[in-house]
Design an enzyme around this catalytic site. Structure first.
Site, PDB file in Angstrom:
ATOM      1  CD  GLU A 142      -3.047   0.785   2.298  1.00  0.00           C
ATOM      2  OE1 GLU A 142      -3.474  -0.371   2.474  1.00  0.00           O
ATOM      3  OE2 GLU A 142      -3.394   1.753   2.978  1.00  0.00           O
ATOM      4  CG  ASP A 143       1.457   2.948   3.190  1.00  0.00           C
ATOM      5  OD1 ASP A 143       0.516   3.343   2.487  1.00  0.00           O
ATOM      6  OD2 ASP A 143       1.358   2.724   4.407  1.00  0.00           O
TER       7      ASP A 143
END
Ligand code: MN
Length: 480
Positions: free
Chosen positions: A75-76
């Protein structure tokens, strides 16, 4: 926590397992998140480590702890699922993918995005229960560090936590966690009430502890004549549950019946009943307070004997009696069902069976196409305040609060739901949209060839009934 502590903590409950992968996940996540910081200003990696820390506390298996360390990597950071698969294998990659939120840009609104992400996660959980366990650990740490976020965001996250994550933890039998999530949310959503109750609870503490110590002494004395092994534990207080009681009973703090709580933990089921007998022989039991959750476990696998007795000064004391095993299940719920045998980790053989209800429930939820409807059903079904309704033959059905005879009909059998035309509640004719109460005896009247009505969708409360009705109407082309 440093790498060594992490490995030691894991080895403490799974001493025979290779920990190379865990070391690799630690280094990999730290490197991937190097450039990032949390809102608190701390290294982003400290969050991944904290999540892994809870998973260790719950004694989860190695892939789960690895997934905890890696849960925000896709996600990051720029790392892809494919890269993770090559480095950590299919199992860990799948867990991390299930924990990755969909990109916001593809949704029309935040609500739709939230609903869609929940749906994805619930479906992934049906495949692998460990997904939700990591997600709960993630949410716990986010709630603990929520003070660093802007106020409006805090509120949004706290509301989601209290309406979805806490009830889910409860459904999975993770009671400690549920209480923690609730209290953390409570402090954000109603700060004044939180501080008020916290202060009042603290003020009562010395008197309660004195009473508890007195009861404990008497109990130890009563049990000293037998050699039944036992531990006596005091129960901690959940502030939010006191607040909930005040709201429901519309009473001030001072008038809330808040009995002292004690737990007796022993080694075998036979000794649970032996302790119950000794307890009742020495302390007056309060009528109608005994419940046998060993003979009749709750849906979330919870087992214990519950009883309330009069203490030394006539005060009520709630006692829960259980084995060490049941105690672990009561503390960690579903997470307590991973077993560690020599050389390999495996799930409790009956875990799959025990999770049947979850899978069934997810199947019903799956039929709801609109994300909004999905999220609403999820919330309603997670509602803790269930009603228990009886068939004329005395079978009990647990329904969501606000459930109607139609919900009941579908809970009994799909055919009964489909052909339902009326209902008798406690021997009186009742409308199909009547709200059922616990203890009601419900008889469904059916007519052959009768079919579900579109209006029912406005009336029913359970995911099961909604899904069955919708499926029927869709097959007949009545709704899209
Ligand atoms: Mn996270």
């Amino acid at each position: 926590m440093d790498k060594r502590t992490l490995l030691q903590q894991f080895a403490a409950y799974a001493p025979h397992l290779e920990t190379q992968l865990l070391e690799k996940a630690y280094d990999y996540s730290m490197k991937a998140h190097t450039e990032q910081a949390r809102a608190s200003g701390e290294d982003y990696f400290s969050h991944c480590l904290a999540v892994a820390g809870y998973l260790l506390e719950w004694k989860m298996d190695l892939p789960t702890v690895c997934a905890g360390l890696l849960h925000d990597v896709i996600e990051d950071t720029s790392i892809t699922a494919e890269k993770l698969r090559l480095t950590f294998g299919e199992e860990i990659m799948r867990l991390v993918v299930a924990l990755t939120k969909l990109d916001k840009v593809q949704f029309s609104s935040r609500d739709v995005a939230q609903a869609e992400n929940w749906r994805r996660m619930i479906l992934a959980t049906a495949q692998d229960i460990r997904v939700i366990i990591v997600k709960l650990a993630d949410r716990l740490h986010n709630m603990q560090t929520i003070g660093f976020l802007p106020g409006e965001k805090q509120e949004r996250i706290a509301r989601e936590t209290v309406s979805l994550y806490a009830p889910l933890a409860h459904r999975l039998g993770m009671f400690e966690l549920k209480g923690e999530l609730e209290d953390l949310s409570f402090a954000v959503l109603h700060p004044e009430e939180y501080l008020d109750i916290e202060e009042k609870v603290r003020a009562l503490l010395p008197a309660r502890e004195a009473m508890l110590a007195e009861f404990r002494k008497m109990l130890e004395h009563a049990l000293s004549k037998s050699d039944t092994p036992h531990r006596i534990l005091a129960r901690s207080k959940n502030l939010y549950s006191i607040y909930g009681k005040m709201q429901r009973q519309k009473k001030p703090f001072e008038e809330i019946q808040d009995a002292l709580g004690v737990r007796l933990v022993t080694d075998s089921i036979a000794n649970c009943y032996a302790l119950l007998g000794m307890l009742h022989a020495h302390f007056q039991p309060v009528p109608d307070t005994f419940t046998d959750y060993i003979a009749h476990p709750k849906l979330n696998l919870y087992k214990s004997l519950h009883t309330t007795v009069s203490g030394p000064k006539g005060e009520y004391i709630e006692v829960q009696i259980r084995t060490e095993d049941m105690h672990r299940t009561a503390e960690y719920g579903i997470a307590a069902h991973w077993r560690y045998k020599t050389g390999e980790a495996s799930k409790d053989a009956h875990l799959e069976e025990k999770l049947d209800w979850l899978r069934q429930w997810i199947e019903w939820l799956q039929d709801l196409d609109s994300p909004r409807e999905f999220l609403d059903s999820l919330k309603t079904d997670l509602d803790l305040y269930q009603v228990f309704v009886f068939t004329p033959l005395g079978d009990v059905k647990a329904l969501v609060q606000g459930a109607t005879p139609i919900d009941f009909a579908f809970a009994v059998h799909t055919d009964i739901g489909h052909t339902c035309v009326g209902a008798r509640v406690n021997n009186k004719m009742a409308k199909l949209d009547t709200e059922l109460k616990s203890g009601d005896i419900v008889e469904i009247l059916t007519r052959k060839n009768s079919t579900p009505k579109k209006d029912w969708l406005k009336v029913v409360k359970s995911a099961r009934a909604r899904s069955k009705i919708r499926r029927y109407l869709r097959e007949k082309g009545i709704v899209a």
